[in-house]
Design an enzyme around this catalytic site. Structure first.
Site, PDB file in Angstrom:
ATOM      1  N   HIS A   1     -38.330-136.932 -32.640  1.00 13.26           N
ATOM      2  CA  HIS A   1     -39.242-137.356 -33.716  1.00 13.26           C
ATOM      3  C   HIS A   1     -39.565-138.847 -33.591  1.00 13.26           C
ATOM      4  O   HIS A   1     -40.709-139.266 -33.774  1.00 13.26           O
ATOM      5  CB  HIS A   1     -38.587-137.143 -35.090  1.00 13.26           C
ATOM      6  CG  HIS A   1     -38.197-135.734 -35.391  1.00 13.26           C
ATOM      7  ND1 HIS A   1     -36.890-135.335 -35.478  1.00 13.26           N
ATOM      8  CD2 HIS A   1     -38.948-134.640 -35.644  1.00 13.26           C
ATOM      9  CE1 HIS A   1     -36.840-134.047 -35.772  1.00 13.26           C
ATOM     10  NE2 HIS A   1     -38.075-133.592 -35.872  1.00 13.26           N
TER      11      HIS A   1
ATOM     12  N   GLN B   1     -44.251-131.625 -27.594  1.00 11.83           N
ATOM     13  CA  GLN B   1     -44.568-130.551 -26.636  1.00 11.83           C
ATOM     14  C   GLN B   1     -43.459-129.489 -26.604  1.00 11.83           C
ATOM     15  O   GLN B   1     -43.690-128.385 -26.154  1.00 11.83           O
ATOM     16  CB  GLN B   1     -44.772-131.133 -25.246  1.00 11.83           C
ATOM     17  CG  GLN B   1     -44.871-130.078 -24.162  1.00 11.83           C
ATOM     18  CD  GLN B   1     -45.876-130.416 -23.105  1.00 11.83           C
ATOM     19  OE1 GLN B   1     -47.065-130.548 -23.375  1.00 11.83           O
ATOM     20  NE2 GLN B   1     -45.404-130.582 -21.900  1.00 11.83           N
TER      21      GLN B   1
ATOM     22  N   GLN C   1     -46.698-123.969 -31.041  1.00  9.74           N
ATOM     23  CA  GLN C   1     -47.084-124.601 -32.307  1.00  9.74           C
ATOM     24  C   GLN C   1     -48.205-125.620 -32.072  1.00  9.74           C
ATOM     25  O   GLN C   1     -49.211-125.639 -32.785  1.00  9.74           O
ATOM     26  CB  GLN C   1     -45.872-125.283 -32.920  1.00  9.74           C
ATOM     27  CG  GLN C   1     -46.188-126.242 -34.051  1.00  9.74           C
ATOM     28  CD  GLN C   1     -44.941-126.768 -34.729  1.00  9.74           C
ATOM     29  OE1 GLN C   1     -44.281-126.050 -35.457  1.00  9.74           O
ATOM     30  NE2 GLN C   1     -44.601-128.036 -34.518  1.00  9.74           N
TER      31      GLN C   1
ATOM     32  N   SER D   1     -33.210-130.128 -33.959  1.00  8.94           N
ATOM     33  CA  SER D   1     -32.320-130.180 -35.126  1.00  8.94           C
ATOM     34  C   SER D   1     -31.346-129.010 -35.087  1.00  8.94           C
ATOM     35  O   SER D   1     -30.223-129.106 -35.585  1.00  8.94           O
ATOM     36  CB  SER D   1     -33.147-130.123 -36.409  1.00  8.94           C
ATOM     37  OG  SER D   1     -34.008-131.232 -36.443  1.00  8.94           O
TER      38      SER D   1
HETATM   39  O1  PAF Z   1     -42.245-128.834 -35.902  1.00 13.22           O
HETATM   40  C1  PAF Z   1     -41.842-128.908 -37.092  1.00 13.22           C
HETATM   41  O2  PAF Z   1     -40.892-129.615 -37.411  1.00 13.22           O
HETATM   42  C2  PAF Z   1     -42.543-128.087 -38.163  1.00 13.22           C
HETATM   43  O3  PAF Z   1     -42.940-126.845 -37.674  1.00 13.22           O
HETATM   44  C3  PAF Z   1     -43.725-128.825 -38.804  1.00 13.22           C
HETATM   45  C4  PAF Z   1     -44.839-129.107 -37.820  1.00 13.22           C
HETATM   46  C5  PAF Z   1     -43.230-130.147 -39.407  1.00 13.22           C
HETATM   47  C6  PAF Z   1     -44.312-127.972 -39.937  1.00 13.22           C
HETATM   48  O4  PAF Z   1     -43.369-127.689 -40.923  1.00 13.22           O
END
Ligand code: PAF
Length: 300
Positions: free
Chosen positions: A40, A155, A160, A193
């Site tokens: 992150h 990535q 997603q 996580s």
């Molecule tokens: O990748 C994530 O942590 C989640 O899927 C997101 C994009 C924050 C949506 O809740």
């Protein structure tokens, strides 16, 4: 660096972003579910480099968890997350209550869900029914709440990222969707996580996924162009890992998420998912093939 301003209300968040844009500056968003790790933080640094103001959202989104999944157990570490955001120079931590993002409760009745048909029968979507509806629904709501100019996704969650980009284009959100590379532990395990769920023994076995990707990648670099044989090279590594149950290991065209008839020039996505104890692990590697040359790549 100073602590981020904490905002919980959508109206206040929107007002912040409007003020930033009125001053001729850009807002960058990194959506997260908290329990922040270096993956992150690397996205936040990318956002910082391109935008004058950076917002991290922290929201464990209930609509993307299936009934038997880990919504209740998902690690919630807000105090540590806020400290980590301060250290990377994040301006705003947007930490909404569920009713701010889902004023009608989320999911049923007259509420609004974003569904994208593309990709639903592929990879993770085929194993987690409704998961990406929840992801796209909350990302659309976060885009509306934060009003970012650009948003960064990892990535590591390749499907997603591809689905968010398609949703953003389809709904014409004026948001630039950008990617950051997967961040790994020194032994190759992709940061997640959910790695916190692994016991010490499982933690050692968890490298099987990145080793499987390395094996399939090595086969590609040594000239193998048959997608099924490439996938078999990865599956063989996963099959040898004790305690790990493979959900899938696939070699696909990122445009279709289906295996190409034969690997040609362009992008190739190798992706896998496996269960290990309480954890569901995913990982992937993207290659750019140009004749005999093969390079690591980002999806976009
Ligand atoms: O990748 C994530 O942590 C989640 O899927 C997101 C994009 C924050 C949506 O809740």
């Amino acid at each position: 660096m100073s602590a981020p301003v904490r905002i919980g209300a959508v109206a206040e968040m929107q007002a912040f972003s409007r003020r930033v844009r009125a001053a001729g500056e850009r807002v960058g968003l990194v959506p997260t579910m908290g329990n922040l790790h270096e993956g992150h933080l690397s996205l936040l640094r990318l956002a910082r480099a391109r935008c004058e103001r950076v917002v991290a959202s922290i929201f464990v989104n209930p609509t993307q968890f299936g009934p038997d999944e880990d919504y209740a157990a998902y690690p919630r570490t807000l105090a540590a997350d806020l400290a980590a955001l301060a250290a990377v120079g994040c301006d705003v931590a947007f930490v909404p209550e569920a009713r701010e993002l889902y004023p009608r409760g989320g999911g049923g009745g007259d509420d609004v869900t974003v569904k994208l048909a593309w990709g639903q029968d592929r990879l993770c979507a085929a194993r987690r029914p409704g998961h990406f509806d929840g992801v796209l629904t909350v990302v659309a709501r976060l885009f509306n709440a934060v009003l970012p100019d650009a948003a960064w996704f990892g990535q590591k969650d390749a499907q997603q990222a591809l689905m968010v980009r398609r949703m953003t284009e389809a709904l014409r959100f004026p948001v630039e969707v950008r990617l950051g590379p997967t961040v790994r532990e020194p032994d190759g395990l992709a940061l997640s996580s959910r790695n916190a769920y692994l016991s010490p023994t499982e933690r050692r076995e968890a490298t099987a996924l990145s080793r499987a990707l390395a094996a399939a990648g090595a086969a590609l670099r040594s000239g193998e162009r048959d997608p099924e044989r490439l996938a078999a090279a990865g599956r063989e590594v996963l099959a040898a890992a004790a305690g790990l149950t493979t959900e899938y290991f696939a070699v696909v065209d990122p445009e279709t998420l289906a295996p190409p008839a034969a690997v040609g020039d362009g992008l190739l996505l190798m992706a896998g998912a496996a269960r290990l104890g309480r954890a569901r692990l995913i990982d992937n590697q993207v290659h750019r093939v140009a004749g005999e040359a093969v390079h690591d790549a980002l999806l976009f």
